[in-house]
Design a protein around this motif. Structure first.
Motif, PDB file in Angstrom:
ATOM      1  N   ALA A  23      15.070  86.119  47.800  1.00 48.21           N
ATOM      2  CA  ALA A  23      16.212  85.777  49.038  1.00 48.21           C
ATOM      3  C   ALA A  23      17.478  85.880  48.026  1.00 48.21           C
ATOM      4  CB  ALA A  23      16.118  84.734  49.600  1.00 48.21           C
ATOM      5  N   VAL A  24      17.345  85.428  46.704  1.00 52.77           N
ATOM      6  CA  VAL A  24      18.719  85.431  45.759  1.00 52.77           C
ATOM      7  C   VAL A  24      18.845  86.706  45.389  1.00 52.77           C
ATOM      8  CG1 VAL A  24      19.287  84.707  43.626  1.00 52.77           C
ATOM      9  CG2 VAL A  24      18.280  82.948  44.916  1.00 52.77           C
ATOM     10  N   GLU A  25      18.092  87.603  45.226  1.00 50.71           N
ATOM     11  CA  GLU A  25      18.344  88.922  44.911  1.00 50.71           C
ATOM     12  C   GLU A  25      18.974  89.803  46.096  1.00 50.71           C
ATOM     13  OE1 GLU A  25      14.389  90.444  44.081  1.00 50.71           O
ATOM     14  OE2 GLU A  25      13.845  89.628  42.164  1.00 50.71           O
ATOM     15  N   LEU A  26      18.474  89.332  47.125  1.00 52.14           N
ATOM     16  CA  LEU A  26      19.269  89.873  48.429  1.00 52.14           C
ATOM     17  C   LEU A  26      20.533  89.499  48.697  1.00 52.14           C
ATOM     18  CD1 LEU A  26      16.215  89.839  50.891  1.00 52.14           C
ATOM     19  CD2 LEU A  26      17.073  91.997  49.685  1.00 52.14           C
ATOM     20  N   VAL A  27      20.830  88.214  48.289  1.00 54.21           N
ATOM     21  CA  VAL A  27      22.325  87.723  48.225  1.00 54.21           C
ATOM     22  C   VAL A  27      23.201  88.367  47.291  1.00 54.21           C
ATOM     23  CG1 VAL A  27      23.769  85.633  47.735  1.00 54.21           C
ATOM     24  CG2 VAL A  27      21.684  85.248  49.041  1.00 54.21           C
ATOM     25  N   GLN A  31      22.783  92.246  51.164  1.00 59.22           N
ATOM     26  CA  GLN A  31      21.980  92.151  52.137  1.00 59.22           C
ATOM     27  C   GLN A  31      22.008  90.805  53.013  1.00 59.22           C
ATOM     28  OE1 GLN A  31      20.680  93.328  49.189  1.00 59.22           O
ATOM     29  NE2 GLN A  31      20.080  95.325  49.546  1.00 59.22           N
ATOM     30  N   ILE A  32      21.902  89.682  52.300  1.00 60.44           N
ATOM     31  CA  ILE A  32      22.000  88.602  52.667  1.00 60.44           C
ATOM     32  C   ILE A  32      23.655  88.159  52.813  1.00 60.44           C
ATOM     33  CG2 ILE A  32      21.638  85.805  52.909  1.00 60.44           C
ATOM     34  CD1 ILE A  32      18.678  86.487  51.975  1.00 60.44           C
ATOM     35  N   LEU A  83      17.431  85.600  57.699  1.00 59.74           N
ATOM     36  CA  LEU A  83      18.493  85.430  56.590  1.00 59.74           C
ATOM     37  C   LEU A  83      19.254  86.250  56.503  1.00 59.74           C
ATOM     38  CD1 LEU A  83      16.657  82.809  55.667  1.00 59.74           C
ATOM     39  CD2 LEU A  83      16.859  83.432  53.412  1.00 59.74           C
ATOM     40  N   CYS A  84      18.874  87.805  56.804  1.00 57.21           N
ATOM     41  CA  CYS A  84      19.282  88.862  56.607  1.00 57.21           C
ATOM     42  C   CYS A  84      20.436  89.412  58.253  1.00 57.21           C
ATOM     43  CB  CYS A  84      18.619  90.009  56.671  1.00 57.21           C
ATOM     44  SG  CYS A  84      17.745  90.310  54.897  1.00 57.21           S
ATOM     45  N   GLY A  85      20.098  88.405  58.975  1.00 57.42           N
ATOM     46  CA  GLY A  85      21.066  88.488  60.279  1.00 57.42           C
ATOM     47  C   GLY A  85      20.491  89.542  61.189  1.00 57.42           C
TER      48      GLY A  85
END
Length: 323
Positions: A23-27, A31-32, A83-85
């Protein structure tokens, strides 16, 4: 109370750890949107507590709530999509990181209001008990919540009405950047004692220790006891919020962080199972999260035309303003 399954506890802490890292990587990749509050380092609490619960039990968490949701059994793919909406998320992309819920699993939601989980769970468990359910509930909150009036009011009502709520304080030492010693007079366990609520302090970095304390409390509450409190001493390994990765706030001594990281709940639990099983679980978790990332990033975003949907439990759609 039965013994915890060490492999399942490891699977849970490993899943939460790698989910949060992904999730941190996607932030960072955009993407997040808006960032997250990582649960890194605190995985043993959610894993140990949720392993002690039954199918009819309910939980409510905090703004740092991904671990609670995953430990209770939510689908990692739908959680990541939330988390990605995306519309395939647990809440159709409307709740995001701080409000994820799955009522089918008794997850009444993460919550961005500090201390709100206590009031939500006390009311929910009281109502379900009135309807004849054998429900116990868990309210997760941080050390920053223990001076909030809403939480103290929940302590009072739960004690008065003998509501079986396990209040779990995840004491990671800091309320955002405020050290607990500078904010809390007396003790956290003493807050519960003032209302006649039994309290115990445990090592939150050890999933099996947390499980033992939670399971014993749940057994007592299920047998007719009132609320109890577990103060789980823990430490978050990452930032309060991912915005810190950019602004680099300086409030924790580096040697303190290093010492805390030496007591990693994933490593502690991993050393309790055979190497072959640990390797197999790690591979299983990676495959699960690879699929979750693909699912989240290929799912559609909500249609702006549906912005006013889901506002009413009846399903009625709100009307736009008259201009």
């Amino acid at each position: 109370m039965t013994d915890a399954d060490p492999v399942q506890l490891y699977r849970t802490v490993r899943l939460i750890r790698r989910f949060e890292q992904r999730a941190v990587e996607l932030v960072h990749g955009g993407q997040i949107v808006g960032g997250i509050h990582p649960y890194l380092g605190q995985e043993g609490i959610a894993a140990g507590v949720c392993a002690a619960l039954g199918a009819d039990d309910v939980i409510a968490g905090t703004h740092r709530g991904h671990g609670h949701v995953l430990a209770r059994g939510a689908d990692p793919a739908r959680m990541l999509a939330e988390l990605c909406g995306r519309v395939t998320g647990l809440n159709a992309g409307r709740g995001g990181s701080m409000h994820a819920a799955d009522l089918s699993l008794g997850i009444l939601g993460a919550n961005a209001i500090v201390g709100a989980s206590g009031a939500i769970i006390t009311g929910a468990v009281w109502a379900r008990r009135r309807r004849g359910h054998d429900t116990v509930g868990v309210s997760f909150f941080g050390d920053g919540a223990v001076n909030e009036g809403m939480l103290l009011e929940a302590f009072n009502l739960a004690a008065l009405w003998r509501v079986p709520v396990l209040f779990v304080c995840e004491n990671n030492g800091y309320a955002t950047t405020m050290p607990v010693a500078g904010a809390v007079a007396g003790t956290i366990a003493g807050r519960a004692a003032a209302f006649g609520i039994p309290a115990v302090q445990v090592d939150g970095q050890d999933p099996e220790t947390v499980y033992a304390a939670a399971a014993a409390a749940v057994d007592r509450m299920r047998a007719g006891g009132g609320p109890e409190l577990v103060e789980a001493r823990t430490y978050r390994f990452d930032a309060h919020h991912t915005f810190e990765h950019a602004v680099r706030l300086d409030y924790r001594p580096p040697d303190e962080v290093t010492r805390a990281r030496a007591r990693d709940p994933v490593r502690i639990q991993g050393e309790r199972i055979p190497d072959a099983e640990r390797v197999a679980v790690d591979a299983e978790v990676e495959a699960t999260l690879d699929a979750a990332v693909r699912f989240a990033l290929t799912s559609p975003e909500p249609d702006p035309a549906d912005a006013l949907a889901y506002l009413y439990a009846s399903g009625m759609t709100a009307r736009t303003g008259g201009g």
